[in-house]
Design a protein around this motif. Structure first.
Motif, short mmCIF file in Angstrom:
data_model
loop_
_atom_site.label_atom_id
_atom_site.label_comp_id
_atom_site.label_asym_id
_atom_site.label_seq_id
_atom_site.Cartn_x
_atom_site.Cartn_y
_atom_site.Cartn_z
N ASP A 124 54.58 22.49 41.03
CA ASP A 124 54.40 23.39 42.16
C ASP A 124 53.87 24.75 41.71
N SER A 125 54.38 25.26 40.59
CA SER A 125 53.89 26.54 40.06
C SER A 125 52.43 26.44 39.65
N TRP A 126 52.07 25.35 38.97
CA TRP A 126 50.68 25.16 38.54
C TRP A 126 49.75 25.13 39.76
N ILE A 127 50.15 24.39 40.79
CA ILE A 127 49.34 24.30 42.01
C ILE A 127 49.21 25.67 42.67
N GLN A 128 50.29 26.41 42.71
CA GLN A 128 50.26 27.74 43.31
C GLN A 128 49.28 28.64 42.56
N TYR A 129 49.36 28.64 41.21
CA TYR A 129 48.46 29.48 40.43
C TYR A 129 47.00 29.05 40.58
N GLU A 130 46.76 27.74 40.60
CA GLU A 130 45.38 27.26 40.79
C GLU A 130 44.87 27.65 42.18
N SER A 131 45.73 27.60 43.18
CA SER A 131 45.33 27.89 44.56
C SER A 131 45.17 29.38 44.83
N GLU A 132 46.03 30.19 44.23
CA GLU A 132 46.06 31.61 44.56
C GLU A 132 45.58 32.51 43.43
N GLY A 133 45.41 31.95 42.25
CA GLY A 133 45.02 32.73 41.08
C GLY A 133 46.22 32.99 40.18
N TYR A 134 45.93 33.28 38.93
CA TYR A 134 46.97 33.52 37.93
C TYR A 134 47.22 35.02 37.78
N PRO A 135 48.47 35.47 38.00
CA PRO A 135 48.78 36.89 37.79
C PRO A 135 48.64 37.24 36.30
N ASN A 136 48.49 38.53 36.02
CA ASN A 136 48.31 38.97 34.63
C ASN A 136 49.50 38.67 33.73
N ASN A 137 50.68 38.55 34.30
CA ASN A 137 51.87 38.32 33.47
C ASN A 137 52.14 36.83 33.21
N VAL A 138 51.21 35.95 33.60
CA VAL A 138 51.38 34.51 33.43
C VAL A 138 50.33 34.01 32.45
N ASP A 139 50.76 33.21 31.46
CA ASP A 139 49.80 32.60 30.55
C ASP A 139 48.95 31.60 31.32
N ILE A 140 47.67 31.56 30.99
CA ILE A 140 46.79 30.63 31.68
C ILE A 140 46.47 29.45 30.77
N PRO A 141 46.16 28.30 31.38
CA PRO A 141 45.81 27.12 30.58
C PRO A 141 44.51 27.36 29.80
N SER A 142 44.36 26.67 28.69
CA SER A 142 43.18 26.87 27.84
C SER A 142 41.88 26.51 28.55
N TYR A 143 41.93 25.59 29.52
CA TYR A 143 40.70 25.22 30.23
C TYR A 143 40.19 26.35 31.12
N ARG A 144 40.98 27.41 31.28
CA ARG A 144 40.54 28.54 32.10
C ARG A 144 40.08 29.72 31.23
N THR A 145 39.77 29.45 29.97
CA THR A 145 39.23 30.48 29.10
C THR A 145 37.86 30.05 28.57
#
Length: 123
Positions: free
Chosen positions: A38-59
């Motif tokens: 659910d957290s992953w879906i939320q971040y993918e849907s709404e964007g990743y806040p600065n305080n959350v590590d992002i998956p390597s595929y998003r770099t």
């Protein structure tokens, strides 16, 4: 049809964008009671806040090039700037200057790609 089969069918259909897939995945996450999904879906849907590590595929790696002018009209165009030099000049921020993190929502990225004919690379 089970929710998993429905998701598989939606994913394999070229005509679909990502929004319906994420909606179905969010439903699956609630059925599975999976906070991680659910957290992953939320971040993918709404964007990743600065305080959350992002998956390597998003770099993506960033490289720098420059034009250098020399005497009597000589010079070099599009000369690559070594990563080590960027790290030396930028100090602690050097690592951030060499990796770009796509923190925006997936729909914003889709929109950007559709406007740029599928590529966000720029010389």
């Amino acid at each position: 049809m089970s929710i998993l089969s429905d998701i598989q069918q939606t994913v394999t259909n070229d005509q679909n964008n990502i929004a319906p897939i994420l909606l179905k995945l969010r439903f699956l996450a609630s059925k599975l009671d999976s906070e991680e999904l659910d957290s992953w879906i939320q971040y993918e849907s709404e964007g990743y806040p600065n305080n959350v590590d992002i998956p390597s595929y998003r770099t993506t790696d960033i490289s720098f090039k420059a034009d250098f002018a020399g005497p009597a009209g000589s010079g070099i165009k599009n000369a690559p700037i070594p990563d080590q030099l960027v790290k030396e000049i930028a100090g602690e921020l050097g690592i951030k200057w060499l990796k770009y993190q796509y923190r925006r929502s997936i729909s914003e990225i889709e929109n950007l790609l559709s406007r740029s004919q599928g590529s966000i690379y720029k010389n």
